[in-house]
Motif scaffolding. Structure first.
Motif, PDB file in Angstrom:
ATOM      1  N   GLU A  45       0.871  -1.167   0.000  1.00 18.86           N
ATOM      2  CA  GLU A  45       0.000   0.000   0.000  1.00 18.86           C
ATOM      3  C   GLU A  45       0.914   1.226   0.000  1.00 18.86           C
ATOM      4  O   GLU A  45       1.769   1.363   0.868  1.00 18.86           O
ATOM      5  N   ALA A  46       0.745   2.066  -1.003  1.00 21.47           N
ATOM      6  CA  ALA A  46       1.689   3.179  -1.189  1.00 21.47           C
ATOM      7  C   ALA A  46       1.422   4.323  -0.219  1.00 21.47           C
ATOM      8  O   ALA A  46       0.310   4.837  -0.146  1.00 21.47           O
ATOM      9  N   TRP A  47       2.435   4.668   0.516  1.00 25.63           N
ATOM     10  CA  TRP A  47       2.380   5.840   1.395  1.00 25.63           C
ATOM     11  C   TRP A  47       3.132   6.961   0.691  1.00 25.63           C
ATOM     12  O   TRP A  47       4.186   6.725   0.091  1.00 25.63           O
ATOM     13  N   TYR A  48       2.625   8.198   0.752  1.00 26.86           N
ATOM     14  CA  TYR A  48       3.162   9.320  -0.060  1.00 26.86           C
ATOM     15  C   TYR A  48       3.101   8.951  -1.546  1.00 26.86           C
ATOM     16  O   TYR A  48       4.098   9.093  -2.265  1.00 26.86           O
ATOM     17  N   PRO A  49       1.968   8.468  -2.023  1.00 30.64           N
ATOM     18  CA  PRO A  49       1.924   7.974  -3.413  1.00 30.64           C
ATOM     19  C   PRO A  49       2.192   9.053  -4.450  1.00 30.64           C
ATOM     20  O   PRO A  49       2.558   8.739  -5.584  1.00 30.64           O
ATOM     21  N   LEU A  50       2.005  10.323  -4.053  1.00 32.11           N
ATOM     22  CA  LEU A  50       2.301  11.428  -4.982  1.00 32.11           C
ATOM     23  C   LEU A  50       3.565  12.159  -4.523  1.00 32.11           C
ATOM     24  O   LEU A  50       3.755  13.339  -4.817  1.00 32.11           O
ATOM     25  N   GLY A  51       4.402  11.442  -3.786  1.00 32.73           N
ATOM     26  CA  GLY A  51       5.637  12.070  -3.300  1.00 32.73           C
ATOM     27  C   GLY A  51       5.364  13.291  -2.453  1.00 32.73           C
ATOM     28  O   GLY A  51       6.078  14.293  -2.550  1.00 32.73           O
ATOM     29  N   HIS A  52       4.264  13.201  -1.662  1.00 28.67           N
ATOM     30  CA  HIS A  52       3.886  14.318  -0.781  1.00 28.67           C
ATOM     31  C   HIS A  52       3.518  15.550  -1.612  1.00 28.67           C
ATOM     32  O   HIS A  52       3.626  16.687  -1.163  1.00 28.67           O
ATOM     33  N   GLY A  53       3.101  15.298  -2.864  1.00 28.42           N
ATOM     34  CA  GLY A  53       2.699  16.410  -3.743  1.00 28.42           C
ATOM     35  C   GLY A  53       3.883  17.158  -4.354  1.00 28.42           C
ATOM     36  O   GLY A  53       3.719  18.260  -4.881  1.00 28.42           O
ATOM     37  N   PRO A  91      -4.316   8.309  -2.305  1.00 23.12           N
ATOM     38  CA  PRO A  91      -3.639   9.606  -2.275  1.00 23.12           C
ATOM     39  C   PRO A  91      -4.254  10.516  -1.226  1.00 23.12           C
ATOM     40  O   PRO A  91      -5.469  10.473  -1.000  1.00 23.12           O
ATOM     41  N   GLY A  92      -3.414  11.308  -0.593  1.00 21.25           N
ATOM     42  CA  GLY A  92      -3.937  12.345   0.303  1.00 21.25           C
ATOM     43  C   GLY A  92      -4.458  13.486  -0.558  1.00 21.25           C
ATOM     44  O   GLY A  92      -3.797  13.874  -1.510  1.00 21.25           O
ATOM     45  N   ALA A  93      -5.647  14.007  -0.255  1.00 20.99           N
ATOM     46  CA  ALA A  93      -6.165  15.152  -1.015  1.00 20.99           C
ATOM     47  C   ALA A  93      -7.201  15.870  -0.160  1.00 20.99           C
ATOM     48  O   ALA A  93      -8.144  15.245   0.315  1.00 20.99           O
ATOM     49  N   ASN A  94      -7.019  17.148   0.011  1.00 25.45           N
ATOM     50  CA  ASN A  94      -7.992  17.959   0.743  1.00 25.45           C
ATOM     51  C   ASN A  94      -8.980  18.637  -0.200  1.00 25.45           C
ATOM     52  O   ASN A  94     -10.121  18.866   0.166  1.00 25.45           O
ATOM     53  N   LYS A  95      -8.525  18.967  -1.392  1.00 21.48           N
ATOM     54  CA  LYS A  95      -9.391  19.703  -2.317  1.00 21.48           C
ATOM     55  C   LYS A  95     -10.409  18.753  -2.950  1.00 21.48           C
ATOM     56  O   LYS A  95     -10.026  17.725  -3.543  1.00 21.48           O
ATOM     57  N   PRO A  96     -11.700  19.103  -2.867  1.00 21.96           N
ATOM     58  CA  PRO A  96     -12.728  18.228  -3.448  1.00 21.96           C
ATOM     59  C   PRO A  96     -12.476  17.904  -4.922  1.00 21.96           C
ATOM     60  O   PRO A  96     -12.686  16.778  -5.364  1.00 21.96           O
ATOM     61  N   GLU A 101     -11.080  13.963  -9.086  1.00 23.53           N
ATOM     62  CA  GLU A 101     -10.152  13.640 -10.182  1.00 23.53           C
ATOM     63  C   GLU A 101      -9.415  12.325  -9.909  1.00 23.53           C
ATOM     64  O   GLU A 101      -9.221  11.502 -10.803  1.00 23.53           O
ATOM     65  N   ASN A 102      -9.041  12.128  -8.633  1.00 24.11           N
ATOM     66  CA  ASN A 102      -8.228  10.964  -8.298  1.00 24.11           C
ATOM     67  C   ASN A 102      -8.995   9.638  -8.409  1.00 24.11           C
ATOM     68  O   ASN A 102      -8.393   8.570  -8.480  1.00 24.11           O
ATOM     69  N   LEU A 103     -10.328   9.743  -8.407  1.00 15.27           N
ATOM     70  CA  LEU A 103     -11.139   8.524  -8.587  1.00 15.27           C
ATOM     71  C   LEU A 103     -11.343   8.183 -10.064  1.00 15.27           C
ATOM     72  O   LEU A 103     -11.711   7.050 -10.400  1.00 15.27           O
TER      73      LEU A 103
HETATM   74  N1  LIG Z   1      -2.711   4.667   7.285  1.00 15.68           N
HETATM   75  C1  LIG Z   1      -3.241   5.751   7.773  1.00 15.68           C
HETATM   76  O1  LIG Z   1      -3.815   5.701   8.810  1.00 15.68           O
HETATM   77  C2  LIG Z   1      -3.107   7.045   7.057  1.00 15.68           C
HETATM   78  C3  LIG Z   1      -3.760   8.157   7.546  1.00 15.68           C
HETATM   79  C4  LIG Z   1      -3.597   9.359   6.893  1.00 15.68           C
HETATM   80  C5  LIG Z   1      -2.799   9.419   5.773  1.00 15.68           C
HETATM   81  N2  LIG Z   1      -2.214   8.299   5.321  1.00 15.68           N
HETATM   82  C6  LIG Z   1      -1.366   8.309   4.159  1.00 15.68           C
HETATM   83  O2  LIG Z   1      -0.385   9.293   4.372  1.00 15.68           O
HETATM   84  C7  LIG Z   1      -0.079   9.889   3.170  1.00 15.68           C
HETATM   85  C8  LIG Z   1      -0.330  11.350   3.373  1.00 15.68           C
HETATM   86  O3  LIG Z   1       0.680  12.015   2.821  1.00 15.68           O
HETATM   87  P1  LIG Z   1       0.396  13.057   1.713  1.00 15.68           P
HETATM   88  O4  LIG Z   1      -1.057  13.379   1.717  1.00 15.68           O
HETATM   89  O5  LIG Z   1       1.395  14.125   1.848  1.00 15.68           O
HETATM   90  O6  LIG Z   1       0.774  12.184   0.411  1.00 15.68           O
HETATM   91  P2  LIG Z   1       0.484  12.228  -1.130  1.00 15.68           P
HETATM   92  O7  LIG Z   1      -0.803  11.513  -1.385  1.00 15.68           O
HETATM   93  O8  LIG Z   1       1.712  11.715  -1.761  1.00 15.68           O
HETATM   94  O9  LIG Z   1       0.362  13.788  -1.551  1.00 15.68           O
HETATM   95  C9  LIG Z   1      -0.752  14.551  -1.249  1.00 15.68           C
HETATM   96  C10 LIG Z   1      -0.536  15.910  -1.916  1.00 15.68           C
HETATM   97  O10 LIG Z   1      -0.858  15.801  -3.307  1.00 15.68           O
HETATM   98  C11 LIG Z   1      -1.840  16.756  -3.626  1.00 15.68           C
HETATM   99  N3  LIG Z   1      -2.783  16.191  -4.588  1.00 15.68           N
HETATM  100  C12 LIG Z   1      -3.652  15.165  -4.390  1.00 15.68           C
HETATM  101  N4  LIG Z   1      -4.386  14.950  -5.483  1.00 15.68           N
HETATM  102  C13 LIG Z   1      -3.986  15.866  -6.401  1.00 15.68           C
HETATM  103  C14 LIG Z   1      -4.398  16.168  -7.722  1.00 15.68           C
HETATM  104  N5  LIG Z   1      -5.345  15.458  -8.340  1.00 15.68           N
HETATM  105  N6  LIG Z   1      -3.763  17.187  -8.382  1.00 15.68           N
HETATM  106  C15 LIG Z   1      -2.789  17.898  -7.771  1.00 15.68           C
HETATM  107  N7  LIG Z   1      -2.351  17.664  -6.526  1.00 15.68           N
HETATM  108  C16 LIG Z   1      -2.960  16.657  -5.832  1.00 15.68           C
HETATM  109  C17 LIG Z   1      -2.566  17.090  -2.344  1.00 15.68           C
HETATM  110  O11 LIG Z   1      -3.125  18.372  -2.455  1.00 15.68           O
HETATM  111  P3  LIG Z   1      -4.494  18.801  -1.706  1.00 15.68           P
HETATM  112  O12 LIG Z   1      -4.403  18.295  -0.287  1.00 15.68           O
HETATM  113  O13 LIG Z   1      -4.460  20.285  -1.828  1.00 15.68           O
HETATM  114  O14 LIG Z   1      -5.664  18.191  -2.426  1.00 15.68           O
HETATM  115  C18 LIG Z   1      -1.411  16.997  -1.338  1.00 15.68           C
HETATM  116  O15 LIG Z   1      -0.658  18.197  -1.353  1.00 15.68           O
HETATM  117  C19 LIG Z   1      -1.004   9.280   2.109  1.00 15.68           C
HETATM  118  O16 LIG Z   1      -0.318   8.249   1.469  1.00 15.68           O
HETATM  119  C20 LIG Z   1      -2.122   8.694   2.929  1.00 15.68           C
HETATM  120  O17 LIG Z   1      -2.716   7.577   2.318  1.00 15.68           O
HETATM  121  C21 LIG Z   1      -2.336   7.129   5.967  1.00 15.68           C
END
Ligand SMILES: NC(=O)c1ccc[n+]([C@@H]2O[C@H](COP(=O)([O-])OP(=O)(O)OC[C@H]3O[C@@H](n4cnc5c(N)ncnc54)[C@H](OP(=O)(O)O)[C@@H]3O)[C@@H](O)[C@H]2O)c1
Length: 150
Positions: A45-53, A91-96, A101-103
């Motif tokens: 299961e990929a953690w930071y799948p987008l390299g933390h954006g 992927p982590g994403a806050n923006k709706p 898009e990610n789905l």
């Molecule tokens: N196992 C657990 O309990 C648990 C809990 C929480 C998190 N996690 C994991 O921890 C990691 C969180 O790290 P992360 O959120 O920094 O990793 P990430 O998924 O590598 O990167 C997230 C970044 O990418 C951006 N992004 C997402 N979708 C995008 C899109 N379609 N276009 C452009 N930018 C996009 C997000 O922006 P916006 O936020 O602005 O949309 C955010 O800045 C994730 O892999 C998550 O699955 C695990």
């Protein structure tokens, strides 16, 4: 996680782990680890799948090229690569608009050659390092009170 830590866990586990969540993205593709854990039926299961954006990752020319070809965003190309590479990806994403898009990555398919091209940008770059073994012990000892969550 280093593979020897995973082996330590499986050597004592009564139930084998279905997933191993570790950092994985096109700069850090984890192919050797995936091969090793596959013998236990464990999926990555990929953690930071987008390299933390990280923009330098997302702006790699191969993603722009494939984005133009498939009329998908560069992030959608990366997520599609994860799926075809056998990764479980959240992927982590806050923006709706990002969440929506990610789905939307199940109506196109990268070719084997395109997968190989993305394979070439693997450079062993990580974004997260555990500060110390003590930090690992702290995480292991954490007891999260899920019942108290709203
Ligand atoms: N196992 C657990 O309990 C648990 C809990 C929480 C998190 N996690 C994991 O921890 C990691 C969180 O790290 P992360 O959120 O920094 O990793 P990430 O998924 O590598 O990167 C997230 C970044 O990418 C951006 N992004 C997402 N979708 C995008 C899109 N379609 N276009 C452009 N930018 C996009 C997000 O922006 P916006 O936020 O602005 O949309 C955010 O800045 C994730 O892999 C998550 O699955 C695990």
């Amino acid at each position: 996680m280093e593979y020897n830590k995973f082996e330590e866990i499986v050597s004592q586990a009564e139930v084998l782990p279905a997933v191993l969540q570790v950092e994985a993205h096109p700069y850090y593709q984890q192919h050797q680890l995936k091969e090793k854990i596959s013998k236990y039926g464990t999926k990555l299961e990929a953690w930071y799948p987008l390299g933390h954006g990280d923009k330098t990752l997302i702006e790699q020319p191969i993603f722009q090229e494939l984005s133009d070809k498939y009329k998908k965003s560069k992030v959608q190309i990366i997520l599609r690569w994860h799926i075809q590479d056998g990764n479980i990806v959240f992927p982590g994403a806050n923006k709706p608009e990002h969440i929506k898009e990610n789905l939307d990555i199940y109506d196109f398919q990268l070719t084997d050659k395109e997968m190989q091209e993305i394979g070439k940008i693997d450079c062993g770059k990580r974004y997260y390092y555990l500060e110390s073994d003590n930090a690992a012990k702290t995480y292991l000892g954490m007891k999260l009170d899920f019942d108290a969550q709203p």
